[in-house]
Design an enzyme around this catalytic site. Structure first.
Site, mmCIF file in Angstrom:
data_model
loop_
_atom_site.group_PDB
_atom_site.id
_atom_site.type_symbol
_atom_site.label_atom_id
_atom_site.label_comp_id
_atom_site.label_asym_id
_atom_site.label_seq_id
_atom_site.Cartn_x
_atom_site.Cartn_y
_atom_site.Cartn_z
ATOM 1 N N SER A 167 0.791 -1.237 0.000
ATOM 2 C CA SER A 167 0.000 0.000 0.000
ATOM 3 C C SER A 167 0.817 1.278 0.000
ATOM 4 C CB SER A 167 -0.964 0.007 1.192
ATOM 5 O OG SER A 167 -2.099 -0.786 0.901
ATOM 6 N N LYS A 199 0.198 3.751 -2.849
ATOM 7 C CA LYS A 199 -0.792 4.832 -2.855
ATOM 8 C C LYS A 199 -0.134 6.207 -2.858
ATOM 9 C CE LYS A 199 -4.510 2.109 -0.755
ATOM 10 N NZ LYS A 199 -3.861 0.804 -0.635
ATOM 11 N N SER A 222 -5.980 3.940 3.902
ATOM 12 C CA SER A 222 -5.414 2.976 2.948
ATOM 13 C C SER A 222 -6.535 2.322 2.153
ATOM 14 C CB SER A 222 -4.574 1.915 3.668
ATOM 15 O OG SER A 222 -3.727 1.246 2.751
#
Length: 471
Positions: free
Chosen positions: A126, A129, A303
């Site tokens: 993640s 991102k 997230s």
């Protein structure tokens, strides 16, 4: 009559049955993200009433490079030797595994203080991102919003809901809080449609999802990933980031139809199916999303994979590419390359959920340095969306920055990333002398990435930098 005693063998069988049941419920995909990124259990954090010590300047400052804590530009500069010494013991923690990629920079001067395997391709999880956030902020103004329209169908009584890629459009009823702050409401859209129709009945709602193309799941996503609490199919029309209802934790198997059903209910009831808007159809109502800056912050702090994938497609649309997983990944890569950030062609989605994603860890540091740079002020929402250690978002977990690493609470802003075998973090911190540092760490062979001990090993790396002056 005496009750039969449970034998040890029966106890073993019972435990095995419970484990199998839990595994079946959570699925492999839930195992890939689970609580590490707060993706399986979505975050619902009350708005802070006051900033934690050391971050007030970041939360209120409108100019200048944001700091994780109150950084001092005249603080003594760390040295590469000092940083290497501070990290040496923590890098050998077996919980990280044998392979850690990372960098540390002096944010004020851009001096590289530490580098290990940063050019090698690693799975970002993640932390990817960060890349999507930077790309969408590069091609869209922070104040931009995305429209959802309802147009007249080609028959009386038929209306068409045309999605424009607003991930947080909400099905919450009038007066009820939306799941995502500043979200547009289906009920407001329905009110405008009713006003345009002047009382005419709506018998059918068609959902036009043609703004996005290609498969609704990415290569490297498992069948258990959609629907789940952390992902849904990616469609241009959805409510509450791919949910059937605002309070649902598991996301929808048909997010486009869920949006159509929400509109139909708000219009008093109608049949719902997929369809296309007639060319030149009359617009009956239109609403706009929360600003891009807000969507970026929501994606980062929680997230949220679905918001990330929709924003990646907005990058594709802005750069005249197909709004598909492939087009979005290419758009993000090209957009960042034009800003001097090279991620290569190893990304297949915009969220980092895919097990196939690969980037150089150096790209994470470069993205953060670009955001800290005063010349890139439009990237500021990327920084304000970073979680604060021990305070909010994915760094609020009770097991994060605990024990010896608790010294870093309030001094670190970062984005976490966790998949099977991968544990990482990238962000900003203030060291003991008050110097602002940029860091990125990805352990891509972590033996138990979802254990608190593995995440704690990454926390300890970061805390070692907070603890030292590194001179």
């Amino acid at each position: 009559m005496a009750r039969p005693r449970t034998t040890p063998a029966r106890l073993v069988l019972l435990v095995l049955a419970l484990l199998l049941a839990v595994t079946g419920y959570l699925g492999v995909g839930a195992g890939r993200q689970f609580l590490a990124d707060r993706a399986f259990t979505p975050i619902r954090v009350p708005a802070p009433t006051a900033a934690p010590p050391g971050v007030a300047s970041l939360l209120s400052s409108a100019s200048g490079p944001p700091a994780a804590a109150a950084a001092r530009p005249d603080a003594p500069a760390p040295t590469p030797a000092g940083v290497a010494a501070a990290l040496a013991d923590e890098l050998t923690d077996p919980e990280l595994g044998p392979s850690v990629a990372g960098q540390v920079f002096d944010a004020g001067t851009g001096t590289l203080l530490f580098d290990q395997r940063s050019a090698e391709q690693v799975a970002p999880a993640s932390t990817a991102k960060l890349l999507t956030a930077a790309a969408v902020l590069a091609v869209r103004q922070p104040t931009d919003r995305f429209s959802t329209r309802v147009v007249a169908g080609d028959q009386p009584g038929v209306v068409v809901l045309v999605g424009g890629g607003d991930p947080t459009l909400s099905a919450a009823g009038p007066g009820k809080p939306t799941r995502y702050a500043e979200a547009a409401r289906i009920t407001d859209l329905a009110a405008r449609v009713r006003a345009s129709l002047a009382g005419a009945r709506v018998d059918q709602v068609l959902v036009d999802d043609s703004a996005f193309t290609g498969p609704a799941t990415a290569p490297g996503w498992g069948t258990e990933d959609t629907p789940s609490a952390y992902a849904s199919l990616i469609t241009a029309t959805m409510v509450d980031a791919g949910r059937d209802a605002p309070d649902d934790e598991i996301r929808s198997a048909e997010p486009d139809l869920a949006a159509g059903n929400a509109l139909a209910a708000a219009l008093g009831g109608a049949a719902v199916s997929r369809g296309s808007a007639p060319a030149g159809a009359k617009v009956l109502g239109q609403i706009r999303s929360a600003p891009v800056s807000v969507l970026v912050e929501q994606m980062m702090r929680a997230s949220d994979n679905v918001i990330a994938e929709v924003l990646a497609r907005q990058v594709a649309i802005a750069t005249s590419r197909p709004a598909s997983f492939e087009g979005a990944a290419a758009a993000v890569s090209a957009t960042l390359a034009s800003a001097g950030i090279k991620i290569g062609d190893g990304m297949v989605d915009g969220s980092g959920l895919s097990v196939l994603d690969r980037i150089p860890a150096a790209a994470l540091s470069a993205t953060l340095l670009a955001a800290v740079n005063g010349k890139q002020s439009r990237l500021r929402p990327l920084l304000s969306g970073l979680s604060i250690a021990g305070w909010d978002g994915t760094l609020l977990d009770e097991h994060r920055f605990s024990g010896p690493a608790a010294i870093a609470a309030g001094s670190v802003r970062a984005k976490t990333g966790t998949l099977t075998g991968v544990s990482g973090m990238a962000g900003l911190l203030t060291d003991a002398d008050g110097r602002l540092l940029v860091f990125s760490f990805v352990a891509d062979q972590a033996p138990a990435a979802f254990d608190s001990s593995s995440r704690g090993a990454v926390d300890n790396l970061v805390a070692a930098l907070v603890r030292c002056g590194c001179r």
